[in-house]
Design a protein around this motif. Structure first.
Motif, PDB file in Angstrom:
ATOM      1  N   LEU A 359      72.381  70.585  45.452  1.00 22.60           N
ATOM      2  CA  LEU A 359      73.256  70.958  46.567  1.00 22.60           C
ATOM      3  C   LEU A 359      74.461  71.741  46.070  1.00 22.60           C
ATOM      4  O   LEU A 359      74.915  72.694  46.721  1.00 22.60           O
ATOM      5  N   ALA A 360      75.003  71.360  44.905  1.00 24.41           N
ATOM      6  CA  ALA A 360      76.127  72.098  44.334  1.00 24.41           C
ATOM      7  C   ALA A 360      75.699  73.504  43.901  1.00 24.41           C
ATOM      8  O   ALA A 360      76.478  74.455  43.993  1.00 24.41           O
ATOM      9  N   LEU A 361      74.448  73.633  43.439  1.00 24.28           N
ATOM     10  CA  LEU A 361      73.946  74.949  43.036  1.00 24.28           C
ATOM     11  C   LEU A 361      73.705  75.857  44.236  1.00 24.28           C
ATOM     12  O   LEU A 361      73.870  77.077  44.156  1.00 24.28           O
ATOM     13  N   ILE A 362      73.315  75.266  45.345  1.00 25.58           N
ATOM     14  CA  ILE A 362      73.027  76.050  46.544  1.00 25.58           C
ATOM     15  C   ILE A 362      74.296  76.695  47.102  1.00 25.58           C
ATOM     16  O   ILE A 362      74.316  77.866  47.483  1.00 25.58           O
ATOM     17  N   LYS A 363      75.377  75.920  47.140  1.00 25.69           N
ATOM     18  CA  LYS A 363      76.602  76.384  47.791  1.00 25.69           C
ATOM     19  C   LYS A 363      77.494  77.126  46.789  1.00 25.69           C
ATOM     20  O   LYS A 363      77.570  76.750  45.621  1.00 25.69           O
ATOM     21  N   GLY A 365      81.073  78.365  44.971  1.00 25.86           N
ATOM     22  CA  GLY A 365      82.351  77.738  44.662  1.00 25.86           C
ATOM     23  C   GLY A 365      82.265  76.295  44.242  1.00 25.86           C
ATOM     24  O   GLY A 365      83.212  75.525  44.443  1.00 25.86           O
ATOM     25  N   GLN A 366      81.150  75.875  43.637  1.00 27.05           N
ATOM     26  CA  GLN A 366      80.950  74.468  43.275  1.00 27.05           C
ATOM     27  C   GLN A 366      80.822  74.281  41.759  1.00 27.05           C
ATOM     28  O   GLN A 366      80.129  73.375  41.302  1.00 27.05           O
ATOM     29  N   GLN A 367      81.519  75.139  40.980  1.00 24.40           N
ATOM     30  CA  GLN A 367      81.336  75.088  39.523  1.00 24.40           C
ATOM     31  C   GLN A 367      81.669  73.711  38.940  1.00 24.40           C
ATOM     32  O   GLN A 367      80.958  73.188  38.068  1.00 24.40           O
ATOM     33  N   LYS A 368      82.745  73.087  39.419  1.00 25.76           N
ATOM     34  CA  LYS A 368      83.147  71.778  38.886  1.00 25.76           C
ATOM     35  C   LYS A 368      82.095  70.719  39.189  1.00 25.76           C
ATOM     36  O   LYS A 368      81.741  69.901  38.326  1.00 25.76           O
ATOM     37  N   GLU A 369      81.590  70.723  40.436  1.00 27.63           N
ATOM     38  CA  GLU A 369      80.563  69.761  40.822  1.00 27.63           C
ATOM     39  C   GLU A 369      79.281  69.965  40.024  1.00 27.63           C
ATOM     40  O   GLU A 369      78.632  68.998  39.616  1.00 27.63           O
ATOM     41  N   ARG A 370      78.910  71.213  39.809  1.00 29.06           N
ATOM     42  CA  ARG A 370      77.684  71.505  39.065  1.00 29.06           C
ATOM     43  C   ARG A 370      77.753  70.921  37.660  1.00 29.06           C
ATOM     44  O   ARG A 370      76.801  70.295  37.184  1.00 29.06           O
ATOM     45  N   ARG A 371      78.872  71.120  36.995  1.00 33.96           N
ATOM     46  CA  ARG A 371      79.005  70.638  35.624  1.00 33.96           C
ATOM     47  C   ARG A 371      79.100  69.113  35.572  1.00 33.96           C
ATOM     48  O   ARG A 371      78.598  68.478  34.639  1.00 33.96           O
ATOM     49  N   LYS A 372      79.718  68.540  36.606  1.00 33.47           N
ATOM     50  CA  LYS A 372      79.798  67.077  36.682  1.00 33.47           C
ATOM     51  C   LYS A 372      78.399  66.465  36.758  1.00 33.47           C
ATOM     52  O   LYS A 372      78.065  65.533  36.001  1.00 33.47           O
ATOM     53  N   ARG A 413      76.624  88.799  40.292  1.00 34.89           N
ATOM     54  CA  ARG A 413      76.146  87.418  40.283  1.00 34.89           C
ATOM     55  C   ARG A 413      76.536  86.730  41.583  1.00 34.89           C
ATOM     56  O   ARG A 413      77.653  86.884  42.082  1.00 34.89           O
ATOM     57  N   ALA A 414      75.604  85.949  42.108  1.00 33.05           N
ATOM     58  CA  ALA A 414      75.849  85.223  43.355  1.00 33.05           C
ATOM     59  C   ALA A 414      76.729  84.011  43.086  1.00 33.05           C
ATOM     60  O   ALA A 414      76.693  83.415  42.001  1.00 33.05           O
ATOM     61  N   GLY A 415      77.517  83.628  44.094  1.00 32.68           N
ATOM     62  CA  GLY A 415      78.342  82.438  43.961  1.00 32.68           C
ATOM     63  C   GLY A 415      77.536  81.158  44.070  1.00 32.68           C
ATOM     64  O   GLY A 415      77.879  80.145  43.481  1.00 32.68           O
ATOM     65  N   GLY A 416      76.474  81.189  44.851  1.00 32.29           N
ATOM     66  CA  GLY A 416      75.577  80.051  45.001  1.00 32.29           C
ATOM     67  C   GLY A 416      74.166  80.558  45.217  1.00 32.29           C
ATOM     68  O   GLY A 416      73.951  81.728  45.535  1.00 32.29           O
ATOM     69  N   MET A 417      73.197  79.657  45.070  1.00 30.44           N
ATOM     70  CA  MET A 417      71.806  80.109  45.153  1.00 30.44           C
ATOM     71  C   MET A 417      71.434  80.620  46.540  1.00 30.44           C
ATOM     72  O   MET A 417      70.507  81.406  46.694  1.00 30.44           O
ATOM     73  N   ILE A 418      72.166  80.187  47.547  1.00 36.30           N
ATOM     74  CA  ILE A 418      71.858  80.631  48.905  1.00 36.30           C
ATOM     75  C   ILE A 418      72.115  82.133  49.062  1.00 36.30           C
ATOM     76  O   ILE A 418      71.612  82.768  49.980  1.00 36.30           O
ATOM     77  N   GLU A 419      72.901  82.719  48.147  1.00 35.14           N
ATOM     78  CA  GLU A 419      73.200  84.147  48.198  1.00 35.14           C
ATOM     79  C   GLU A 419      72.208  84.976  47.389  1.00 35.14           C
ATOM     80  O   GLU A 419      72.254  86.201  47.415  1.00 35.14           O
ATOM     81  N   ARG A 488      67.091  70.980  51.476  1.00 38.21           N
ATOM     82  CA  ARG A 488      67.055  70.110  52.658  1.00 38.21           C
ATOM     83  C   ARG A 488      66.644  68.688  52.273  1.00 38.21           C
ATOM     84  O   ARG A 488      67.201  67.708  52.788  1.00 38.21           O
ATOM     85  N   PHE A 489      65.680  68.553  51.356  1.00 36.82           N
ATOM     86  CA  PHE A 489      65.309  67.213  50.900  1.00 36.82           C
ATOM     87  C   PHE A 489      66.440  66.599  50.079  1.00 36.82           C
ATOM     88  O   PHE A 489      66.664  65.384  50.139  1.00 36.82           O
ATOM     89  N   CYS A 490      67.155  67.436  49.325  1.00 36.68           N
ATOM     90  CA  CYS A 490      68.317  66.930  48.578  1.00 36.68           C
ATOM     91  C   CYS A 490      69.388  66.411  49.527  1.00 36.68           C
ATOM     92  O   CYS A 490      70.039  65.388  49.244  1.00 36.68           O
ATOM     93  N   SER A 491      69.592  67.114  50.649  1.00 31.01           N
ATOM     94  CA  SER A 491      70.602  66.663  51.607  1.00 31.01           C
ATOM     95  C   SER A 491      70.204  65.327  52.227  1.00 31.01           C
ATOM     96  O   SER A 491      71.061  64.476  52.483  1.00 31.01           O
ATOM     97  N   ILE A 492      68.900  65.107  52.453  1.00 27.90           N
ATOM     98  CA  ILE A 492      68.438  63.808  52.962  1.00 27.90           C
ATOM     99  C   ILE A 492      68.730  62.710  51.939  1.00 27.90           C
ATOM    100  O   ILE A 492      69.236  61.633  52.281  1.00 27.90           O
TER     101      ILE A 492
END
Length: 572
Positions: A359-363, A365-372, A413-419, A488-492
């Motif tokens: 989910l952090a990779l999809i959105k 501006g989530q660099q901190k969350e991704r590394r966490k 480079r895209a900010g998130g995978m959704i881009e 979507r499965f990750c969000s569930i």
């Protein structure tokens, strides 16, 4: 150096040979001698190939080159030569060596010269003669084949590295069945082959300490005994069938297991074709985009909802057929999962953290969350994170991942995978050049493969195989389409975890305003992601239909109605 390597190799071969004799001391001397000779030959082949590869790499990497381009070409040629040497030995030894090569071919972060060279092993397996199969069946079941089957086709319909499958008719029920029988020689040599593989990989580590491959031998030693036990495979099939029993709409079909012993398995026969057979899909009016999407849904549910997943979803293990009456499939096809030897369970913490990583990779501006979450999921620190992200996503990296682009590529480079749009050849080349050109990056790749948990490595393998199937199906949607299904499965999974946390805290602490506020925020974010992604999926599916229509019209103009049908089906 070469002479030293050969001396170490001879000592290793002596150890293996003695182990072979000790393991077979219960047999008559002629059997022990035969086993000793064959085991020594098998070990000598793999040892010789590994030594030649090590020397080749030493020479290639020790030279100076007039230009960077010539150095890259020389290394590429060395990769190819080395892979071809190993391929020849794997094919000659067969058995678990084929399995080893198949595993290497699925690790897309390895040099393309290695993965492409090993890829033919997915289909190149040699059948065991009927007489040997019949003898093993009698040894396992206590009965001859004609006692249990009124019909039995001596020619196998499928041959894999560990077993082969024959069509038969069950004498008791009269049903057509598939009989899976293990190759007889596997049990004879499995221990000696695993030891030889472990020693060969340790030799590589001794000469190239930074290139750590011993994890591959450890993984085979842990997983192979499970794959060789067909009773365990039958239990896995029952487990996954139970997991999907309450899913109202799914294309997944698990064939019924009729009976199993350790080395034989009798199951329901399924008539169909490989899931990537575009001609079969076109003949039955099956949409290849929907097939790819259903595969992503099936395996995402396994990982993120059930925490019990099949780690080897290549096309040989997946059969497709038109859906039958009363099928649960939402489409006009069913996907039968045939081989259940390699499954892994993952803990709830790993399952949820891996979902939150995606989910952090999809959105953006989530660099901190991704590394966490990379640290929680894979023991990955900041220095290994960029290569880890590329391994997870199969992409060159999102904005803010690498800092300065190590490959020198200027693409945005895209900010998130959704881009992200479809993966281009430039991006693939950018990844490849980055691995070889940036100092220490190749070492980082091997360091990552060494430190991440084996379960996560199997998730990587599963992801890579599903991406390969999406490409082999020649889908008209962007690769981003299957990432959205994963999200979507990750969000569930994340929402279910939020609910569990809320109710646990309510029970322990009582309902508080701050707790209720957090719950409502999580509820809002879940629907924002889940329903928002559904809308984007609808848009992408609409665009994919227009792409297919465009192909149909181009085929019509160039080759008439037959050409139009072939172009729309991805056959042109």
């Amino acid at each position: 150096m070469p002479s030293l390597i050969y001396k170490k190799s001879l000592r290793g071969l002596t150890t293996l040979s003695v182990a072979g004799l000790v393991g077979w001391s219960a047999f008559e001397s002629s059997d022990a001698v035969r086993h000793f000779v064959l085991a020594t030959q098998r070990c000598q082949r793999i040892a010789t190939a590994v030594i030649e590869d090590v020397i080749d790499y030493r020479k290639t990497l020790g030279k100076s080159y007039p230009s960077e381009q010539e150095e890259l070409m020389a290394i590429s040629r060395c990769h190819k030569r080395s892979a071809q040497r190993i391929l020849a030995v794997l094919k000659r030894n067969g058995g678990i060596y084929i399995k080893l090569g198949q595993h290497v071919s699925s690790l897309h972060m390895l040099p393309i010269e290695w993965t492409s060279t090993m890829k033919p092993l997915q289909d190149q397996c040699f059948p065991t003669p009927y007489e040997d199969v019949s003898a093993l069946f009698k040894q396992e079941t206590g009965k001859d084949i004609p006692e249990l089957f009124s019909e039995f086709d001596e020619e196998p319909i499928g041959v894999a590295s560990l077993a082969q499958v024959h069509i038969a008719r069950d004498r008791t029920s009269g049903k057509k069945v598939a009989v899976k029988i293990q190759h007889p020689h596997l049990e004879e040599f499995v221990n000696i082959d695993l030891t030889a593989t472990t020693l060969a990989l340790s030799w590589v580590k001794r000469v190239f300490p930074e290139f750590e491959f011993t994890w591959l031998g450890e993984e085979m030693r842990m997983n192979l005994p499970l794959e060789l036990d067909f009773v365990h495979e039958a239990e896995n099939a029952a487990h996954v069938r139970e997991n999907f029993s309450d899913v109202p709409r799914t294309s997944l079909y698990i064939p019924e297991v009729i009976r199993a012993t350790k080395r034989t398995l009798v199951m329901e026969y399924i008539s169909g074709a490989r899931v990537d057979d575009l001609g079969y899909l076109a003949a039955h009016g099956i949409d290849r985009n929907q097939v790819s999407q259903e595969l992503s849904r099936i395996f995402s549910r396994m990982v993120y909802i059930h925490g019990f997943f099949h780690a080897d979803p290549h096309a040989g293990n997946l059969l497709i057929r038109p859906s039958l009456p009363y099928s649960r499939s939402p489409y006009n096809f069913e996907i039968a999962l045939l081989d259940h030897g390699l499954y892994f369970d993952i803990s709830d913490d790993l399952r949820v953290n891996y979902a939150r990583l995606w989910l952090a990779l999809i959105k953006p501006g989530q660099q901190k969350e991704r590394r966490k979450y990379a640290e929680l999921v894979g023991n990955i620190g900041p220095e290994l994170y960029p290569i880890f992200e590329s391994a997870v996503t199969g992409r060159a990296g999102l904005d803010g991942t690498w800092g300065d682009d190590p490959s020198g590529s200027k693409h945005r480079r895209a900010g998130g995978m959704i881009e992200l749009d479809a993966q281009s050849s430039d991006e693939l080349e950018s990844m490849r050049k980055a691995i070889f050109q940036q100092e220490g990056l190749m070492v980082s790749l091997f360091s990552m493969l060494r430190v991440i948990p084996r379960r996560v490595l199997m998730l990587f393998k599963m992801n890579d195989l599903l991406r390969s199937l999406d490409m082999e199906l020649r889908t008209t949607h962007s690769q981003m389409r299957i990432f959205l299904i994963v999200a979507r499965f990750c969000s569930i999974a994340a929402w279910q975890d939020d609910c569990r946390t809320f109710f646990t805290r309510c029970r322990d602490q009582g309902l508080r305003l701050s707790l209720a506020g957090t719950f409502l925020r999580n509820w809002w974010m879940y629907h924002l992601v889940y329903d928002g992604l559904r809308l984007i999926e609808w848009q992408m599916d609409l665009r994919a239909r227009f792409v297919k229509m465009g192909a149909w019209f181009r085929g019509l103009v160039q080759h008439g109605f037959r050409g139009a049908r072939e172009a729309a089906a991805g056959l042109a």
